[in-house]
Design a protein around this motif. Sequence first.
Motif, mmCIF file in Angstrom:
data_model
loop_
_atom_site.group_PDB
_atom_site.id
_atom_site.type_symbol
_atom_site.label_atom_id
_atom_site.label_comp_id
_atom_site.label_asym_id
_atom_site.label_seq_id
_atom_site.Cartn_x
_atom_site.Cartn_y
_atom_site.Cartn_z
ATOM 1 N N ILE A 99 0.818 -1.225 0.000
ATOM 2 C CA ILE A 99 0.000 0.000 0.000
ATOM 3 C C ILE A 99 0.849 1.272 0.000
ATOM 4 O O ILE A 99 0.557 2.192 -0.778
ATOM 5 N N PRO A 100 1.895 1.398 0.818
ATOM 6 C CA PRO A 100 2.670 2.655 0.787
ATOM 7 C C PRO A 100 3.210 3.036 -0.593
ATOM 8 O O PRO A 100 3.035 4.198 -1.006
ATOM 9 N N PRO A 101 3.809 2.124 -1.362
ATOM 10 C CA PRO A 101 4.282 2.537 -2.688
ATOM 11 C C PRO A 101 3.157 2.932 -3.652
ATOM 12 O O PRO A 101 3.341 3.803 -4.497
ATOM 13 N N ILE A 102 1.984 2.301 -3.520
ATOM 14 C CA ILE A 102 0.870 2.639 -4.406
ATOM 15 C C ILE A 102 0.471 4.096 -4.240
ATOM 16 O O ILE A 102 0.224 4.815 -5.204
ATOM 17 N N ILE A 152 -5.640 10.897 5.494
ATOM 18 C CA ILE A 152 -6.045 9.503 5.557
ATOM 19 C C ILE A 152 -7.095 9.399 6.654
ATOM 20 O O ILE A 152 -6.837 9.770 7.801
ATOM 21 N N ILE A 153 -8.269 8.927 6.280
ATOM 22 C CA ILE A 153 -9.362 8.742 7.238
ATOM 23 C C ILE A 153 -9.538 7.254 7.468
ATOM 24 O O ILE A 153 -9.634 6.482 6.520
ATOM 25 N N SER A 154 -9.569 6.872 8.713
ATOM 26 C CA SER A 154 -9.869 5.492 9.070
ATOM 27 C C SER A 154 -10.944 5.523 10.143
ATOM 28 O O SER A 154 -11.091 6.522 10.855
ATOM 29 N N CYS A 155 -11.693 4.454 10.268
ATOM 30 C CA CYS A 155 -12.767 4.442 11.258
ATOM 31 C C CYS A 155 -12.218 4.301 12.674
ATOM 32 O O CYS A 155 -11.111 3.817 12.891
ATOM 33 N N ALA A 209 2.519 6.628 8.247
ATOM 34 C CA ALA A 209 3.883 6.852 8.742
ATOM 35 C C ALA A 209 4.844 7.148 7.590
ATOM 36 O O ALA A 209 5.696 8.036 7.700
ATOM 37 N N SER A 210 4.684 6.438 6.475
ATOM 38 C CA SER A 210 5.579 6.662 5.338
ATOM 39 C C SER A 210 5.387 8.039 4.718
ATOM 40 O O SER A 210 6.298 8.572 4.095
ATOM 41 N N LEU A 211 4.202 8.618 4.888
ATOM 42 C CA LEU A 211 3.906 9.942 4.324
ATOM 43 C C LEU A 211 4.018 11.068 5.351
ATOM 44 O O LEU A 211 3.783 12.230 5.025
ATOM 45 N N GLY A 212 4.328 10.728 6.594
ATOM 46 C CA GLY A 212 4.397 11.737 7.649
ATOM 47 C C GLY A 212 3.033 12.244 8.067
ATOM 48 O O GLY A 212 2.903 13.372 8.535
#
Length: 189
Positions: A53-56, A65-68, A89-92
């Motif tokens: 997912i991080p490279p995509i 990023i929204i998560s429930c 985390a990879s995107l800060g």
Amino acid sequence: MRITTVLSTIALLSPALAVSINNTLYIIGNAETPSLDLPGLTPIGLRRAQDCIPPIFADLNLGLIISCKPNNKTGTCMSANDTAVPLAASLGLVPDNHCATSSDSCVSTTLTKYAKNSTQAVLVVWDSAEMDDLLEGLDIDLPGGDDDDDNADIFSFHADLLLIKNLKQTVIETSMNCTGIDGPAPDDL
């Protein structure tokens, strides 16, 4: 990565969901989870969350990023957050997880507020078992579905599913194409 190029192109060409935002919206469910409602992600799920997912999404200009909201009693959204955290985390970034799955309007309200000040893309990482309500709350129909509930259960069976929505175009459904995890996308992206 070929899918990143395709997603970037789609993001540029994609047009407003019912929430009326100009931001590109990506929606995924949680990565693979163990059977019998055991907590956490499977080894494949961890691999998807940490390595695929991080490279995509690395070059797709994500600003939110929204998560429930995780529920320790029911286990709802725990795996969705486990899926979102490595990418964030990879995107800060820090995932916004204040929306409970029981709130029909929380995500759309969050999107609307965010879109007033930013044009960056948004990723929603949601509990697969609760995807029906999310899609209904955002008034999103899956491709080929006659109503909101026809295909939302597909997230429970296909952790590779990626939905892309922006402006007036229909929802685009594709595979993440995680090497060694997923097969080719239906349209061979």
